[in-house]
Motif scaffolding. Structure first.
Motif, PDB file in Angstrom:
ATOM      1  N   PHE A  86       7.221  -5.096  -6.744  1.00  0.00           N
ATOM      2  CA  PHE A  86       6.118  -4.385  -7.389  1.00  0.00           C
ATOM      3  C   PHE A  86       4.810  -4.659  -6.657  1.00  0.00           C
ATOM      4  CE2 PHE A  86       2.539  -4.856 -10.385  1.00  0.00           C
ATOM      5  CZ  PHE A  86       2.382  -3.527 -10.759  1.00  0.00           C
ATOM      6  N   ALA A  87       4.573  -5.924  -6.293  1.00  0.00           N
ATOM      7  CA  ALA A  87       3.338  -6.282  -5.596  1.00  0.00           C
ATOM      8  C   ALA A  87       3.271  -5.593  -4.232  1.00  0.00           C
ATOM      9  CB  ALA A  87       3.245  -7.797  -5.440  1.00  0.00           C
ATOM     10  N   ARG A  88       4.408  -5.509  -3.522  1.00  0.00           N
ATOM     11  CA  ARG A  88       4.423  -4.832  -2.223  1.00  0.00           C
ATOM     12  C   ARG A  88       4.138  -3.347  -2.369  1.00  0.00           C
ATOM     13  NH1 ARG A  88       9.214  -7.586  -1.260  1.00  0.00           N
ATOM     14  NH2 ARG A  88      10.381  -5.635  -1.186  1.00  0.00           N
ATOM     15  N   CYS A  89       4.715  -2.728  -3.397  1.00  0.00           N
ATOM     16  CA  CYS A  89       4.463  -1.311  -3.638  1.00  0.00           C
ATOM     17  C   CYS A  89       2.996  -1.072  -3.990  1.00  0.00           C
ATOM     18  CB  CYS A  89       5.352  -0.798  -4.768  1.00  0.00           C
ATOM     19  SG  CYS A  89       7.086  -0.587  -4.329  1.00  0.00           S
ATOM     20  N   LEU A  90       2.443  -1.965  -4.782  1.00  0.00           N
ATOM     21  CA  LEU A  90       1.052  -1.810  -5.194  1.00  0.00           C
ATOM     22  C   LEU A  90       0.129  -1.824  -3.980  1.00  0.00           C
ATOM     23  CD1 LEU A  90      -1.017  -1.613  -7.488  1.00  0.00           C
ATOM     24  CD2 LEU A  90      -0.995  -4.114  -7.620  1.00  0.00           C
ATOM     25  N   GLN A  91       0.381  -2.691  -3.034  1.00  0.00           N
ATOM     26  CA  GLN A  91      -0.465  -2.765  -1.852  1.00  0.00           C
ATOM     27  C   GLN A  91      -0.080  -1.745  -0.782  1.00  0.00           C
ATOM     28  OE1 GLN A  91      -1.094  -6.654  -0.265  1.00  0.00           O
ATOM     29  NE2 GLN A  91      -2.610  -5.955   1.208  1.00  0.00           N
ATOM     30  N   GLY A  92       1.101  -1.144  -0.892  1.00  0.00           N
ATOM     31  CA  GLY A  92       1.506  -0.160   0.099  1.00  0.00           C
ATOM     32  C   GLY A  92       2.035  -0.763   1.374  1.00  0.00           C
ATOM     33  N   LEU A  93       2.724  -1.896   1.276  1.00  0.00           N
ATOM     34  CA  LEU A  93       3.164  -2.606   2.467  1.00  0.00           C
ATOM     35  C   LEU A  93       4.449  -2.043   3.075  1.00  0.00           C
ATOM     36  CD1 LEU A  93       2.489  -6.322   1.465  1.00  0.00           C
ATOM     37  CD2 LEU A  93       1.219  -4.942   3.103  1.00  0.00           C
ATOM     38  N   ASP A  94       5.195  -1.231   2.334  1.00  0.00           N
ATOM     39  CA  ASP A  94       6.499  -0.768   2.808  1.00  0.00           C
ATOM     40  C   ASP A  94       6.564   0.754   2.697  1.00  0.00           C
ATOM     41  OD1 ASP A  94       9.334  -0.188   3.090  1.00  0.00           O
ATOM     42  OD2 ASP A  94       9.680  -2.329   2.714  1.00  0.00           O
ATOM     43  N   ARG A  95       7.008   1.393   3.770  1.00  0.00           N
ATOM     44  CA  ARG A  95       7.096   2.855   3.776  1.00  0.00           C
ATOM     45  C   ARG A  95       8.104   3.391   2.765  1.00  0.00           C
ATOM     46  NH1 ARG A  95       4.630   5.139   8.245  1.00  0.00           N
ATOM     47  NH2 ARG A  95       3.993   3.666   9.879  1.00  0.00           N
ATOM     48  N   THR A 105       2.094   6.588  -6.624  1.00  0.00           N
ATOM     49  CA  THR A 105       0.664   6.733  -6.417  1.00  0.00           C
ATOM     50  C   THR A 105      -0.094   5.798  -7.347  1.00  0.00           C
ATOM     51  OG1 THR A 105       0.978   9.068  -5.852  1.00  0.00           O
ATOM     52  CG2 THR A 105      -1.260   8.378  -6.398  1.00  0.00           C
ATOM     53  N   LEU A 106      -1.208   5.309  -6.865  1.00  0.00           N
ATOM     54  CA  LEU A 106      -2.133   4.533  -7.684  1.00  0.00           C
ATOM     55  C   LEU A 106      -3.388   5.371  -7.862  1.00  0.00           C
ATOM     56  CD1 LEU A 106      -2.630   1.735  -9.030  1.00  0.00           C
ATOM     57  CD2 LEU A 106      -3.806   1.079  -6.916  1.00  0.00           C
ATOM     58  N   ILE A 107      -3.790   5.591  -9.092  1.00  0.00           N
ATOM     59  CA  ILE A 107      -4.955   6.411  -9.395  1.00  0.00           C
ATOM     60  C   ILE A 107      -6.100   5.502  -9.810  1.00  0.00           C
ATOM     61  CG2 ILE A 107      -5.866   8.292 -10.808  1.00  0.00           C
ATOM     62  CD1 ILE A 107      -2.944   9.196 -11.222  1.00  0.00           C
ATOM     63  N   ALA A 108      -7.206   5.554  -9.058  1.00  0.00           N
ATOM     64  CA  ALA A 108      -8.368   4.701  -9.308  1.00  0.00           C
ATOM     65  C   ALA A 108      -9.102   5.158 -10.558  1.00  0.00           C
ATOM     66  CB  ALA A 108      -9.298   4.731  -8.102  1.00  0.00           C
ATOM     67  N   PRO A 109      -9.938   4.280 -11.138  1.00  0.00           N
ATOM     68  CA  PRO A 109     -10.727   4.682 -12.319  1.00  0.00           C
ATOM     69  C   PRO A 109     -11.563   5.928 -12.070  1.00  0.00           C
ATOM     70  CG  PRO A 109     -10.821   2.318 -12.033  1.00  0.00           C
ATOM     71  CD  PRO A 109     -10.119   2.858 -10.828  1.00  0.00           C
ATOM     72  N   SER A 110     -11.952   6.143 -10.833  1.00  0.00           N
ATOM     73  CA  SER A 110     -12.752   7.325 -10.495  1.00  0.00           C
ATOM     74  C   SER A 110     -11.928   8.596 -10.472  1.00  0.00           C
ATOM     75  CB  SER A 110     -13.397   7.131  -9.124  1.00  0.00           C
ATOM     76  OG  SER A 110     -12.395   7.033  -8.108  1.00  0.00           O
ATOM     77  N   GLY A 111     -10.605   8.476 -10.540  1.00  0.00           N
ATOM     78  CA  GLY A 111      -9.722   9.627 -10.448  1.00  0.00           C
ATOM     79  C   GLY A 111      -9.159   9.839  -9.059  1.00  0.00           C
ATOM     80  N   GLU A 112      -9.626   9.083  -8.073  1.00  0.00           N
ATOM     81  CA  GLU A 112      -9.120   9.201  -6.711  1.00  0.00           C
ATOM     82  C   GLU A 112      -7.676   8.712  -6.659  1.00  0.00           C
ATOM     83  OE1 GLU A 112     -10.117   7.540  -2.193  1.00  0.00           O
ATOM     84  OE2 GLU A 112     -11.159   6.718  -3.956  1.00  0.00           O
ATOM     85  N   ARG A 130      -4.093   2.367  -0.203  1.00  0.00           N
ATOM     86  CA  ARG A 130      -3.901   1.109  -0.935  1.00  0.00           C
ATOM     87  C   ARG A 130      -3.954  -0.082   0.009  1.00  0.00           C
ATOM     88  NH1 ARG A 130       0.302   4.005  -3.452  1.00  0.00           N
ATOM     89  NH2 ARG A 130       1.953   2.585  -2.741  1.00  0.00           N
ATOM     90  N   LEU A 131      -3.505   0.110   1.254  1.00  0.00           N
ATOM     91  CA  LEU A 131      -3.568  -0.977   2.230  1.00  0.00           C
ATOM     92  C   LEU A 131      -5.002  -1.441   2.448  1.00  0.00           C
ATOM     93  CD1 LEU A 131      -0.981   0.176   4.936  1.00  0.00           C
ATOM     94  CD2 LEU A 131      -0.874  -1.927   3.590  1.00  0.00           C
ATOM     95  N   LYS A 132      -5.953  -0.513   2.398  1.00  0.00           N
ATOM     96  CA  LYS A 132      -7.354  -0.852   2.610  1.00  0.00           C
ATOM     97  C   LYS A 132      -8.033  -1.345   1.335  1.00  0.00           C
ATOM     98  CE  LYS A 132      -7.986   2.436   6.424  1.00  0.00           C
ATOM     99  NZ  LYS A 132      -8.766   3.603   6.927  1.00  0.00           N
ATOM    100  N   ALA A 133      -7.464  -1.013   0.182  1.00  0.00           N
ATOM    101  CA  ALA A 133      -8.096  -1.377  -1.090  1.00  0.00           C
ATOM    102  C   ALA A 133      -7.614  -2.721  -1.623  1.00  0.00           C
ATOM    103  CB  ALA A 133      -7.829  -0.288  -2.135  1.00  0.00           C
ATOM    104  N   CYS A 134      -6.465  -3.201  -1.143  1.00  0.00           N
ATOM    105  CA  CYS A 134      -5.849  -4.406  -1.709  1.00  0.00           C
ATOM    106  C   CYS A 134      -5.875  -5.565  -0.712  1.00  0.00           C
ATOM    107  CB  CYS A 134      -4.405  -4.132  -2.114  1.00  0.00           C
ATOM    108  SG  CYS A 134      -4.174  -2.848  -3.350  1.00  0.00           S
ATOM    109  N   PHE A 135      -5.938  -6.753  -1.265  1.00  0.00           N
ATOM    110  CA  PHE A 135      -5.778  -7.984  -0.479  1.00  0.00           C
ATOM    111  C   PHE A 135      -4.772  -8.851  -1.230  1.00  0.00           C
ATOM    112  CE2 PHE A 135      -6.375 -12.159   1.181  1.00  0.00           C
ATOM    113  CZ  PHE A 135      -6.945 -12.024   2.437  1.00  0.00           C
ATOM    114  N   THR A 136      -3.745  -9.321  -0.518  1.00  0.00           N
ATOM    115  CA  THR A 136      -2.700 -10.119  -1.155  1.00  0.00           C
ATOM    116  C   THR A 136      -2.684 -11.544  -0.627  1.00  0.00           C
ATOM    117  OG1 THR A 136      -1.274  -8.200  -1.557  1.00  0.00           O
ATOM    118  CG2 THR A 136      -0.213 -10.349  -1.559  1.00  0.00           C
ATOM    119  N   VAL A 137      -2.625 -12.509  -1.532  1.00  0.00           N
ATOM    120  CA  VAL A 137      -2.383 -13.901  -1.183  1.00  0.00           C
ATOM    121  C   VAL A 137      -0.897 -14.149  -1.385  1.00  0.00           C
ATOM    122  CG1 VAL A 137      -2.883 -16.315  -1.719  1.00  0.00           C
ATOM    123  CG2 VAL A 137      -4.699 -14.611  -1.875  1.00  0.00           C
ATOM    124  N   LEU A 138      -0.182 -14.371  -0.276  1.00  0.00           N
ATOM    125  CA  LEU A 138       1.268 -14.490  -0.325  1.00  0.00           C
ATOM    126  C   LEU A 138       1.715 -15.830  -0.901  1.00  0.00           C
ATOM    127  CD1 LEU A 138       2.081 -13.063   3.217  1.00  0.00           C
ATOM    128  CD2 LEU A 138       2.180 -11.839   1.041  1.00  0.00           C
TER     129      LEU A 138
END
Length: 552
Positions: free
Chosen positions: A368-377, A382-389, A396-404
């Motif tokens: 789930f965490a990998r999907c959320l960040q978009g790490l795997d093709r 889709t993740l929909i931002a509060p703004s509707g984007e 998601r790769l640019k919006a997320c930072f993961t501590v492994l």
């Protein structure tokens, strides 16, 4: 020292004979001679400590680690001893002195004597120490030498030149004792963390050492695996083994240990019986920086008992006024499989709040965490931002930072400070130093990240996440190897991230941390969301029961 060595990433002590053999230590040490040594006085006499520290001081070569000073104490056959105290206080060094890795592997200055079964470790070949002392490290996969379970259980016995018949008999007996018959001949790499831990414990038991040494054995385990680990220690105790455990998470050891050594600044600052440790009041336990000893103490420590009677429960679980990130049709299917390992039709991650993601090993949390960040093709959804984007995988790769969970995989630079500077959108040295101060890392600013302890490296990775300034921060088991004080520091920092408007997702098995840091909980089972609730008083007790009760 290599990066692998710095994080206890050493072969298990069961494999020490192989290392020693390359230095000539095994040339005249056969299984027959091992048995003869035991018969001729290697076993302690009645009333004599099997493991004894006599005014022991040890300083690592080059000053790269804090050592210990004037450690004295005896451990009797069949005792289970807990080493507790802050990260970096010297617990791991004591375990290394017990199993001979210090000074035989970790070079340094040693004063005093460490004796196992009456033999001075400093003057005993590591191969011979390994016959008496088996070790399980914090990261069990770091000590495996073979590709399958049967080979791993046989490995130490083969190095001790035992007969094939004896080895087969020991493998069968150990597999039965540890309930891993179904794992025999299976590949280790495909196993869960809990299964690997059981195999690691079984592999050192096959050679039947007298002393077992464990360093943070529960740090990466879920509740079921911790319950299994508890049964393993109970089995060793029943067999009359001596067990030395360095641990921060204490609730699973309640009723198992005989004594606790509280370590501070490299010294035994206090010795407690099991009853004395259990009966410490909240204030004294917090002063010592120790985690709760029972699930009920977890609830009491975090003040949830008072919240049960509070009328204002809606404010605790209220959704963020800033909206939420909405998950739409997340799915993931492993290569070669037909059934999706993850399928989440919809869920919400409130902005400016901290959401815990819990569940047993293999439930789908890390997927789930990998999907959320978009790490795997292969991840769809889709993740929909509060703004509707709508944030596709690349966004998601640019919006997320993961501590492994394994922070060794994300530490790249030559110093702790540069690790934080690298994560910043624009380099700001003053801000980086301030983040290090918040996490008690300023004194390590010039140290190589991989020379630090496991808990210290975890905090460096968290510091980098804070410095990244990304809107979504994902933590995968952020409290692995952290003591109580630093766990509370990390919880406070995560709360601060949420107050700054960041959306924080925490994959965790740690009930204490989840209750200290998180607002909501999502429970995943079988790749789907099984439950979701606010961590108010009712939800908090529900979470403690799920993550703690079965391991007590």
């Amino acid at each position: 020292m290599t990066a692998r060595d710095a994080d206890n990433g050493l072969p298990g002590i069961a494999s020490a004979p192989l290392r020693a053999q390359s230095h000539g230590d095994m040339q005249d040490f056969s299984s027959e001679q091992a048995g003869e040594n035991l018969r001729n006085g290697d076993m302690p006499s009645a009333g004599k400590s099997i493991l004894a520290f006599d005014h022991v001081s040890f300083a690592y070569g080059g000053g790269s680690h804090a050592g210990v000073q004037d450690i004295s104490g005896g451990i009797e056959t069949g005792e289970v001893i807990l080493l507790c105290g802050d990260s970096g206080c010297g617990k791991t060094t004591i375990t290394r002195l017990a199993n001979g890795l210090a000074p035989h592997y970790f070079e340094g200055s040693l004063q005093g004597h460490v004796e196992v079964a009456g033999n001075d470790n400093a003057h005993t070949p590591l191969a011979r120490i390994a016959r008496r002392v088996g070790s399980v490290f914090q990261n069990p996969k770091s000590q495996f030498f073979t590709l399958n379970v049967t080979g791993e259980l046989a490995f130490a016995c083969e190095n001790f030149e035992m007969s094939p018949e004896d080895i087969r008999s020991r493998i069968d007996g150990t597999a039965g004792d540890f309930r891993i018959e179904s794992l025999l001949d299976r590949g280790i790499a495909q196993m869960s963390g809990g299964q690997k831990q059981r195999v690691a414990c079984a592999s050192v038991s096959t050679a039947e050492p007298q002393v077992l040494v464990l360093d943070e054995p529960s740090s990466n385990l879920d509740a079921r695996s911790i319950a299994d680990l508890r049964q393993i220690v109970r089995l060793w105790k029943k067999q009359g083994k001596t067990v030395l455990i360095a641990e921060h998470r204490l609730y699973w050891l309640d009723g198992l240990i005989d004594r606790a050594w509280y370590i501070a600044d490299g010294r035994i600052a206090r010795e407690m019986s099991a009853e004395q440790l259990h009966d410490l009041d909240v204030h004294e336990r917090q002063t010592l920086g120790l985690r709760p000893v029972t699930g009920e103490q977890i609830v009491q420590t975090l003040g949830l008992t008072d919240r049960l009677t509070s009328c204002d429960e809606t404010s605790w679980g209220a959704h963020s006024k800033d909206g939420a990130y909405r998950i739409s049709d997340f799915s993931y299917t492993y290569q070669g499989q037909r059934v999706p390992a993850l399928h989440i039709a919809g869920a919400e991650l409130p902005q400016g709040m901290v959401t815990a993601v819990t569940g047993f090993n293999g439930a789908g949390k890390s997927t789930f965490a990998r999907c959320l960040q978009g790490l795997d093709r292969r991840c769809h959804g889709t993740l929909i931002a509060p703004s509707g984007e709508r944030l596709n995988r690349k966004r998601r790769l640019k919006a997320c930072f993961t501590v492994l969970q394994d922070v060794n995989c994300e530490l790249f630079t030559e110093s702790v400070l540069y690790e934080v500077l690298l994560a910043q959108p624009q380099e700001r040295r003053d801000a980086a130093v301030d983040i290090l101060k918040q996490l008690d890392l300023q004194t390590y600013a010039d140290r190589h990240p991989l020379s630090l302890s496991g808990g210290q490296k975890q905090r460096v990775a968290i510091a980098a996440a804070v410095a990244s300034e990304r809107p979504i921060i994902i933590f995968d088991e952020p409290t692995s190897g952290l003591d109580m004080r630093h766990m509370e520091q990390v919880a406070a920092l995560i709360r601060r991230l949420a107050d700054m408007g960041r959306t924080v997702v925490v994959v965790t098995h740690d009930a204490e941390f989840a209750l200290a840091a998180c607002d909501r909980n999502i429970t995943i089972s079988g790749g789907s969301i099984q439950d979701a609730y606010d961590l108010n008083a009712e939800g908090s007790r529900k979470l403690v029961e799920a993550l703690v009760a079965c391991a007590e």
